[in-house]
Design a protein around this motif. Structure first.
Motif, short mmCIF file in Angstrom:
data_model
loop_
_atom_site.label_atom_id
_atom_site.label_comp_id
_atom_site.label_asym_id
_atom_site.label_seq_id
_atom_site.Cartn_x
_atom_site.Cartn_y
_atom_site.Cartn_z
N SER A 248 -15.64 8.77 -0.25
CA SER A 248 -14.20 8.93 -0.52
C SER A 248 -14.03 10.30 -1.16
N VAL A 249 -12.79 10.76 -1.23
CA VAL A 249 -12.56 12.14 -1.67
C VAL A 249 -11.25 12.21 -2.44
N ARG A 250 -11.22 13.12 -3.41
CA ARG A 250 -9.99 13.36 -4.18
C ARG A 250 -9.41 14.71 -3.80
N ALA A 251 -8.10 14.79 -3.86
CA ALA A 251 -7.43 16.05 -3.55
C ALA A 251 -7.86 17.12 -4.55
N GLY A 252 -7.88 18.36 -4.08
CA GLY A 252 -8.22 19.44 -5.00
C GLY A 252 -8.66 20.70 -4.29
N ASN A 253 -8.93 21.72 -5.10
CA ASN A 253 -9.42 23.01 -4.64
C ASN A 253 -10.90 23.08 -5.00
N TYR A 254 -11.76 23.22 -4.00
CA TYR A 254 -13.21 23.14 -4.23
C TYR A 254 -13.92 24.40 -3.71
N THR A 255 -14.77 24.95 -4.56
CA THR A 255 -15.59 26.08 -4.16
C THR A 255 -16.95 25.57 -3.72
N LEU A 256 -17.38 25.95 -2.53
CA LEU A 256 -18.68 25.55 -2.01
C LEU A 256 -19.59 26.77 -1.95
N ARG A 257 -20.84 26.56 -2.35
CA ARG A 257 -21.82 27.66 -2.34
C ARG A 257 -22.86 27.42 -1.26
N GLU A 258 -23.31 28.49 -0.66
CA GLU A 258 -24.38 28.39 0.33
C GLU A 258 -25.63 27.81 -0.34
N GLY A 259 -26.24 26.83 0.28
CA GLY A 259 -27.43 26.20 -0.27
C GLY A 259 -27.15 25.00 -1.16
N MET A 260 -25.89 24.64 -1.33
CA MET A 260 -25.52 23.50 -2.17
C MET A 260 -26.09 22.22 -1.59
N ALA A 261 -26.68 21.37 -2.44
CA ALA A 261 -27.32 20.13 -2.00
C ALA A 261 -26.27 19.07 -1.67
N TYR A 262 -26.72 18.06 -0.92
CA TYR A 262 -25.83 16.99 -0.52
C TYR A 262 -25.21 16.30 -1.73
N THR B 89 -24.82 17.29 -4.83
CA THR B 89 -23.92 18.17 -5.58
C THR B 89 -22.57 18.29 -4.90
N ALA B 90 -22.60 18.50 -3.59
CA ALA B 90 -21.34 18.67 -2.85
C ALA B 90 -20.57 17.37 -2.75
N LEU B 91 -21.26 16.28 -2.43
CA LEU B 91 -20.58 14.99 -2.26
C LEU B 91 -19.95 14.51 -3.57
N THR B 92 -20.68 14.63 -4.67
CA THR B 92 -20.12 14.17 -5.95
C THR B 92 -18.96 15.05 -6.38
N ARG B 93 -18.97 16.31 -5.99
CA ARG B 93 -17.87 17.20 -6.32
C ARG B 93 -16.55 16.68 -5.71
N PHE B 94 -16.61 16.31 -4.45
CA PHE B 94 -15.42 15.77 -3.78
C PHE B 94 -15.08 14.36 -4.28
N PHE B 95 -16.13 13.55 -4.54
CA PHE B 95 -15.92 12.16 -4.93
C PHE B 95 -15.25 12.06 -6.30
N TYR B 96 -15.71 12.86 -7.26
CA TYR B 96 -15.18 12.79 -8.62
C TYR B 96 -14.02 13.77 -8.87
N GLY B 97 -13.69 14.57 -7.88
CA GLY B 97 -12.57 15.51 -8.04
C GLY B 97 -12.89 16.65 -8.98
N ARG B 98 -14.10 17.19 -8.89
CA ARG B 98 -14.48 18.31 -9.76
C ARG B 98 -13.96 19.62 -9.17
N GLU B 99 -12.68 19.83 -9.41
CA GLU B 99 -11.98 20.97 -8.83
C GLU B 99 -12.42 22.31 -9.43
N THR B 100 -12.21 23.35 -8.65
CA THR B 100 -12.35 24.72 -9.15
C THR B 100 -10.95 25.22 -9.50
N PRO B 101 -10.71 25.66 -10.74
CA PRO B 101 -9.37 26.15 -11.09
C PRO B 101 -8.98 27.36 -10.25
N VAL B 102 -7.67 27.55 -10.09
CA VAL B 102 -7.15 28.73 -9.41
C VAL B 102 -6.45 29.60 -10.45
#
Length: 364
Positions: A99-113, A115-128
């Motif tokens: 599942s995923v939460r709305a938000g602005n997310y920064t993805l880095r090359e080489g990011m692990a599964y 790390t990336a999945l929990t970022r979307f799942f918990y809504g760990r947004e990157t501020p603008v």
């Protein structure tokens, strides 16, 4: 003879036990190998989930409210972010992260599964970083802010025009522009329009600290009145060295009961900031913002003034910045600077020189 038979039976039984032991060892070894293979497979899968590369390029992804995990996965795959889409889906579902939460997310090359999945799942947004400046109207502000948050300009403008929202700030519709202090702010992309106003209220209160409020009180003006004067100042001049002088002219005129007669307020009243030459027909327009017709300050700011204009206006509270000018007009050299005057005859000479140059250049 009997002993020999007994010996043979014992030998036979011993041989069978040896054969059974060898078979048991083989079975146990086979089972152990199976379990080891499973363990290695599980271990490798967990290792790959925790440390394996999922994201293969840098980027920022904005996930709108209501987006499903499948929609996110397709978007990431289509945009070339995922190394192995099948693994992405498998790891997400097996770890309950689908599942995923709305938000602005920064993805880095080489990011692990993980790390990336929990970022979307918990809504760990990157501020603008939301920046606004040179704002004349609320619809313009709404348009600028909509570039940085999920809400569109129409929704933002509705909030900015909402009487209940304005009332909560303690301001009126006319003075509401004074709430906004142009700057760069770190915000979340999912911030609602109402949350934006709340944040601006906090920034406004932070800006109007004891020192600034003391200067306003020394000038016998409120923060809203300072903002109104500053909004006229920034429309009159972009030269920082002149701003306090221009502000002083208007403050001097207020104190003397002389109408401000500020051209920018007439342009605001007419809704046409492009007017290059204010004529008598413009001055006749009936509006509380027409400071040729109505004495005192207009009802509120005619734009959202920058910090430079606000502080320049407040600087007139300093004794060494005081002056006795009551008039100014643009210099005839069209440098954008102004000629200041203490008396009306002196001002009329300056104004005549500028009008002559306008005529020579054919500006009507």
């Amino acid at each position: 003879m009997a002993k020999t038979k007994t010996a043979r039976r014992k030998a036979s039984a011993k041989g069978k036990r040896r054969k059974l032991s060898a078979r048991g060892i083989t079975i146990i070894a086979a089972l152990a190998l199976v379990f080891l293979t499973i363990a290695v497979a599980i271990g490798w899968k967990q290792y790959d989930y925790r440390f394996g590369t999922a994201i293969v390029r840098e980027g920022t992804v904005q996930v709108r409210t209501g987006t499903s995990f499948d929609e996110l996965s397709r978007m990431l795959a289509d945009s070339g972010y995922l190394k192995t889409p099948r693994k992405w889906d498998s790891y997400a579902r097996s770890n309950g992260l689908d599942s995923v939460r709305a938000g602005n997310y920064t993805l880095r090359e080489g990011m692990a599964y993980r790390t990336a999945l929990t970022r979307f799942f918990y809504g760990r947004e990157t501020p603008v970083r939301l920046t606004f400046n040179n704002i004349r109207t609320m619809d313009r502000l709404a348009g600028v802010v909509s570039r940085y948050i999920e809400a569109d300009s129409a929704a933002i403008l509705r909030t900015l025009n909402d009487e209940s929202v304005i009332g909560e700030t303690g301001l009126t519709k006319a003075t509401f522009p004074s709430l906004f202090i142009p700057n760069t702010y770190e915000v979340y992309w999912t911030m609602t329009p109402r949350e934006f106003v709340t944040r601006m209220q906090k920034e406004h209160d932070r800006f109007w600290n004891e020192e600034r409020r003391a200067k306003a009180e020394k000038l016998n003006l409120t923060p809203e009145q300072i903002s109104t004067i500053a909004s006229i100042v920034i429309e009159e001049t972009k030269f920082s060295g002149e701003m306090t002088q221009v502000a002083g002219v208007y403050i001097n005129r207020l104190r003397a009961g002389i109408p401000l007669q500020a051209d920018p307020t007439v342009k605001f009243a007419l809704g046409d900031p492009s007017i290059r030459r204010v004529l008598n027909r413009h001055l006749a327009y009936d509006s509380p913002y027409n400071t040729y017709r109505y004495a005192g300050l207009p009802p509120g700011p005619i734009c959202v003034p920058p910090v430079s204009a606000l502080d320049a206006t407040l600087a007139y509270a300093e004794e060494d910045r005081k002056h006795d000018y009551y008039y100014f007009c643009a210099k005839a050299d069209f440098s954008g600077r102004h000629a200041f005057a203490r008396t009306l005859p002196e001002h009329n000479r300056n104004a005549a020189a500028y009008a002559k140059e306008l005529n020579r250049r054919g500006i009507r």
